[in-house]
Design a protein around this motif. Structure first.
Motif, PDB file in Angstrom:
ATOM      1  N   GLN A   1       0.843  -1.199   0.000  1.00 20.95           N
ATOM      2  CA  GLN A   1       0.000   0.000   0.000  1.00 20.95           C
ATOM      3  C   GLN A   1       0.880   1.252   0.000  1.00 20.95           C
ATOM      4  O   GLN A   1       0.612   2.221  -0.725  1.00 20.95           O
ATOM      5  N   ALA A   2       1.958   1.204   0.794  1.00 19.35           N
ATOM      6  CA  ALA A   2       2.892   2.338   0.836  1.00 19.35           C
ATOM      7  C   ALA A   2       3.543   2.550  -0.526  1.00 19.35           C
ATOM      8  O   ALA A   2       3.700   3.687  -0.986  1.00 19.35           O
ATOM      9  N   LEU A   3       3.924   1.450  -1.168  1.00 16.41           N
ATOM     10  CA  LEU A   3       4.500   1.563  -2.512  1.00 16.41           C
ATOM     11  C   LEU A   3       3.509   2.219  -3.464  1.00 16.41           C
ATOM     12  O   LEU A   3       3.871   3.117  -4.238  1.00 16.41           O
ATOM     13  N   GLY A   4       2.257   1.768  -3.429  1.00 22.38           N
ATOM     14  CA  GLY A   4       1.237   2.353  -4.290  1.00 22.38           C
ATOM     15  C   GLY A   4       1.058   3.838  -4.038  1.00 22.38           C
ATOM     16  O   GLY A   4       0.932   4.635  -4.979  1.00 22.38           O
ATOM     17  N   ILE A   5       1.072   4.223  -2.768  1.00 20.08           N
ATOM     18  CA  ILE A   5       0.959   5.641  -2.414  1.00 20.08           C
ATOM     19  C   ILE A   5       2.144   6.418  -2.975  1.00 20.08           C
ATOM     20  O   ILE A   5       1.996   7.501  -3.548  1.00 20.08           O
ATOM     21  N   GLY A   6       3.340   5.863  -2.804  1.00 16.22           N
ATOM     22  CA  GLY A   6       4.544   6.526  -3.299  1.00 16.22           C
ATOM     23  C   GLY A   6       4.534   6.686  -4.813  1.00 16.22           C
ATOM     24  O   GLY A   6       4.929   7.732  -5.344  1.00 16.22           O
ATOM     25  N   LEU A   7       4.086   5.653  -5.518  1.00 19.88           N
ATOM     26  CA  LEU A   7       3.983   5.747  -6.974  1.00 19.88           C
ATOM     27  C   LEU A   7       2.954   6.802  -7.378  1.00 19.88           C
ATOM     28  O   LEU A   7       3.156   7.552  -8.338  1.00 19.88           O
ATOM     29  N   ARG A   8       1.856   6.860  -6.637  1.00 20.50           N
ATOM     30  CA  ARG A   8       0.817   7.871  -6.925  1.00 20.50           C
ATOM     31  C   ARG A   8       1.364   9.287  -6.702  1.00 20.50           C
ATOM     32  O   ARG A   8       1.147  10.189  -7.513  1.00 20.50           O
ATOM     33  N   GLU A   9       2.092   9.455  -5.610  1.00 22.94           N
ATOM     34  CA  GLU A   9       2.645  10.765  -5.291  1.00 22.94           C
ATOM     35  C   GLU A   9       3.695  11.209  -6.295  1.00 22.94           C
ATOM     36  O   GLU A   9       3.929  12.402  -6.485  1.00 22.94           O
ATOM     37  N   SER A  10       4.327  10.252  -6.967  1.00 18.64           N
ATOM     38  CA  SER A  10       5.381  10.585  -7.936  1.00 18.64           C
ATOM     39  C   SER A  10       4.817  11.242  -9.190  1.00 18.64           C
ATOM     40  O   SER A  10       5.551  11.880  -9.952  1.00 18.64           O
ATOM     41  N   GLY A  11       3.514  11.065  -9.415  1.00 17.29           N
ATOM     42  CA  GLY A  11       2.897  11.637 -10.611  1.00 17.29           C
ATOM     43  C   GLY A  11       3.106  10.807 -11.868  1.00 17.29           C
ATOM     44  O   GLY A  11       2.708  11.211 -12.961  1.00 17.29           O
ATOM     45  N   LEU A  12       3.735   9.639 -11.723  1.00 15.99           N
ATOM     46  CA  LEU A  12       3.952   8.764 -12.877  1.00 15.99           C
ATOM     47  C   LEU A  12       2.616   8.240 -13.412  1.00 15.99           C
ATOM     48  O   LEU A  12       1.688   7.976 -12.636  1.00 15.99           O
ATOM     49  N   GLU A  13       2.537   8.090 -14.708  1.00 14.33           N
ATOM     50  CA  GLU A  13       1.361   7.489 -15.330  1.00 14.33           C
ATOM     51  C   GLU A  13       1.732   6.113 -15.878  1.00 14.33           C
ATOM     52  O   GLU A  13       2.814   5.936 -16.436  1.00 14.33           O
ATOM     53  N   PHE A  14       0.835   5.163 -15.705  1.00 17.85           N
ATOM     54  CA  PHE A  14       1.080   3.790 -16.150  1.00 17.85           C
ATOM     55  C   PHE A  14       0.025   3.366 -17.165  1.00 17.85           C
ATOM     56  O   PHE A  14      -1.163   3.657 -16.994  1.00 17.85           O
TER      57      PHE A  14
END
Length: 229
Positions: A39-52
């Motif tokens: 969940q923390a990883l997902g939050i961090g990826l979301r905060e990075s602004g990266l699009e997948f």
């Protein structure tokens, strides 16, 4: 066309990870701690602004569970294509699947191959050594192992590129990711520090994979700091 990049993630911490068992093709679910880490990883990826643009995982339950949590945190569940690929499964440890890792890696393999520390072995020697001690004959020799792993990641990268490129999420396993990096970088043995929920970044261009980062825990750490606050 956007650059093709694979964010290759080691699955979250599982029951077998916690008690030191070799998981391989056997499977256990993420622990509560493991779920929180992803969940923390997902939050961090979301905060990075990266699009997948796409998502992939091995067909092991722990990888599927990990991807589900990440897609939930990113708000991408049912929003981007996601498929399983058995070629990016973990190594199979054969009759030692589910056995204590210490028994396999610090006992049987070093004794059979006459070394003090299995970490001094090349991945090729280790894989073939596991085949030697596997009484079930399920473990894969190095030639089979390296072919299926490289084929799997190359097929994923090519599929992403053919669909316009961009960033893809890929959930796999510790020994599989080590093998990928070993093959791409042409190194026989790495002993990489790949913690659960870490990200190894691989780019694909002109039919070639290139490793750009290994075992990056920064996304998870950003998420953990936000969880605490």
């Amino acid at each position: 066309m956007a650059k093709t990049r694979l964010f290759v993630i080691r699955h979250g911490r599982t029951m077998f990870n916690t008690i030191g068992r070799a998981q391989g093709w056997s499977d256990t679910p993420l622990t509560a701690e493991g779920e929180r880490g992803i969940q923390a990883l997902g939050i961090g990826l979301r905060e990075s602004g990266l699009e997948f643009t796409r998502a992939y995982s091995s067909d092991s339950g722990r990888a599927i569970q990990t991807m589900g949590i990440i897609l939930d945190e990113l708000g991408l569940k049912d929003q981007i294509p996601y498929r399983f690929d058995k070629r990016i499964r973990e190594w199979c440890f054969g009759s030692f699947d589910g056995a204590y890792g210490g028994e396999l890696f610090h006992g049987v393999v070093p004794r059979v191959l006459d070394v003090e520390d299995y970490k001094t072995l090349t991945l090729e020697d280790l894989a073939n050594g596991i085949c030697q001690v596997d009484t079930a004959n399920w473990a894969e020799p190095w030639e089979v192992l390296k072919s299926r792993i490289l084929e799997g990641f190359e097929a994923i990268a090519k599929e992403v590129e053919e669909n316009g490129g961009g960033n893809a999420l890929v959930v796999s396993h510790s020994w599989t990711i080590q093998t990928l990096v070993c093959l791409v970088e042409g190194k026989p043995n790495l002993n990489l520090p790949l913690s659960n929920g870490s990200v190894t970044l691989v780019e694909y261009e002109d039919g070639k994979l290139t490793v750009k980062g290994i075992g990056d825990s920064s996304y998870r750490e950003v998420g953990e700091s936000l969880q605490e606050s």
